[in-house]
Design a protein around this motif. Sequence first.
Motif, short mmCIF file in Angstrom:
data_model
loop_
_atom_site.label_atom_id
_atom_site.label_comp_id
_atom_site.label_asym_id
_atom_site.label_seq_id
_atom_site.Cartn_x
_atom_site.Cartn_y
_atom_site.Cartn_z
N THR A 1 52.94 5.38 36.11
CA THR A 1 52.97 5.41 34.56
C THR A 1 53.08 6.53 34.06
O THR A 1 52.04 7.32 34.22
N ILE A 2 54.01 6.94 33.21
CA ILE A 2 54.19 8.48 32.76
C ILE A 2 54.54 8.24 31.14
O ILE A 2 55.30 7.48 30.91
N PHE A 3 53.97 9.09 30.33
CA PHE A 3 54.15 8.89 28.93
C PHE A 3 54.58 10.40 28.35
O PHE A 3 54.15 11.40 28.96
N ASP B 1 63.26 12.98 17.52
CA ASP B 1 64.66 12.65 17.44
C ASP B 1 64.81 12.61 15.76
O ASP B 1 65.36 11.21 15.68
N GLY B 2 64.39 13.43 15.10
CA GLY B 2 64.50 13.03 13.55
C GLY B 2 63.40 12.22 13.15
O GLY B 2 62.86 12.13 11.94
N LYS B 3 62.54 11.61 14.09
CA LYS B 3 61.35 10.82 13.74
C LYS B 3 60.57 11.11 15.18
O LYS B 3 60.79 11.57 16.09
N GLY B 4 59.08 10.34 14.94
CA GLY B 4 58.38 10.54 16.15
C GLY B 4 58.77 9.29 17.10
O GLY B 4 58.81 8.15 16.88
N VAL B 5 59.01 9.81 18.29
CA VAL B 5 59.52 8.87 19.37
C VAL B 5 58.51 8.86 20.59
O VAL B 5 58.18 10.02 20.96
N PHE B 6 58.32 7.81 21.35
CA PHE B 6 57.46 8.00 22.51
C PHE B 6 58.30 7.15 23.55
O PHE B 6 58.79 6.05 23.57
N PHE B 7 58.38 7.79 24.63
CA PHE B 7 58.93 7.39 26.02
C PHE B 7 57.89 6.92 27.12
O PHE B 7 56.75 7.75 27.37
N LYS B 8 58.05 5.97 27.71
CA LYS B 8 57.08 5.42 28.92
C LYS B 8 57.84 4.90 30.09
O LYS B 8 58.95 4.36 29.88
N SER B 9 57.43 5.49 31.09
CA SER B 9 58.02 4.92 32.44
C SER B 9 56.96 4.12 33.32
O SER B 9 55.66 4.72 33.30
N ILE B 10 57.20 3.13 33.75
CA ILE B 10 56.30 2.39 34.73
C ILE B 10 56.81 2.43 36.32
O ILE B 10 56.43 1.60 37.01
N ASN B 11 57.79 3.13 36.61
CA ASN B 11 58.30 3.16 37.81
C ASN B 11 58.44 4.68 38.39
O ASN B 11 59.36 5.29 38.97
N GLY B 12 57.57 5.71 38.05
CA GLY B 12 57.63 7.16 38.31
C GLY B 12 58.77 7.87 37.84
O GLY B 12 59.02 8.88 38.27
N GLU C 1 62.14 3.35 25.36
CA GLU C 1 61.71 4.00 23.88
C GLU C 1 60.95 3.32 22.89
O GLU C 1 61.22 2.08 22.68
N TYR C 2 60.08 3.87 22.33
CA TYR C 2 59.35 3.06 21.24
C TYR C 2 59.14 4.24 20.08
O TYR C 2 59.05 5.37 20.26
N GLN C 3 59.06 3.73 19.00
CA GLN C 3 58.75 4.52 17.63
C GLN C 3 57.51 4.68 17.25
O GLN C 3 56.74 3.89 17.07
N ILE D 1 46.46 5.20 24.12
CA ILE D 1 47.39 6.21 23.66
C ILE D 1 47.36 7.09 22.33
O ILE D 1 47.09 6.34 21.42
N PHE D 2 46.90 8.25 22.51
CA PHE D 2 46.86 9.02 21.08
C PHE D 2 48.09 10.14 21.10
O PHE D 2 48.74 10.50 22.20
N ALA D 3 48.59 10.28 19.88
CA ALA D 3 49.69 11.21 19.56
C ALA D 3 49.10 12.04 18.39
O ALA D 3 48.67 11.59 17.65
#
Length: 199
Positions: free
Chosen positions: A27-29, A34-45, A51-53, A72-74
């Motif tokens: 699990t990696i964040f 990208d012109g806005k706030g974007v969050f990326f998440k991986s659950i397989n290393g 991608e989530y906004q 999660i905090f941003a």
Amino acid sequence: GLSWSTPQIIKDAYSGRKKIEAIDLNTIFVGVYDGKGVFFKSINGGSNWSEYQITASSMYDILVDAVDSITIFATGISTTPGYKLQFSKSTDGGVTWSSMIIVDSVTSAYLPSIKAIDVNTIFLSYYDLVNGNIRFAKSTDSGSIWSDMFVDVNNTCPGWILGTNSIDATTSSIFIGYEGYQFGACGSGEIFLRLAKAG
């Protein structure tokens, strides 16, 4: 660290400062501009990413920290109105995010850093670009209310410029490392690193 996998592109966009947050081997964040706030998440290393906004508003230098795979905090810097330090949180693993709130009234915030101790206690450090100060903000209610203060004030020696900073903490101490540049009466162009500690 002797050998590394082949780097992969998570997002083909300018993304500003980065802080990668690994909860476990899978699990990696990471936050991305990208012109806005974007969050990326991986659950397989890191093999695949979702991608989530975080926010549809323009925001850069997005950094994330987490206490577990759910909470999660941003933080990041808005571009309108003014360059203000903002904060958001997710309680469902990054799928949805709370509305961004302004942490401080400073309109020249820059280079944020974030550290969460638990689901309630969150620390931020950042640079006040106009006044040349390193500042610190703290919340003990999961980011609803913030208090802030100066860590280092740019008035002890003419010619100090403070800037890039990073925060980390244990349950009993807070550390902020930051760099600066001295010139004129302060020195002959030395770059220095300083460490501030609170207990």
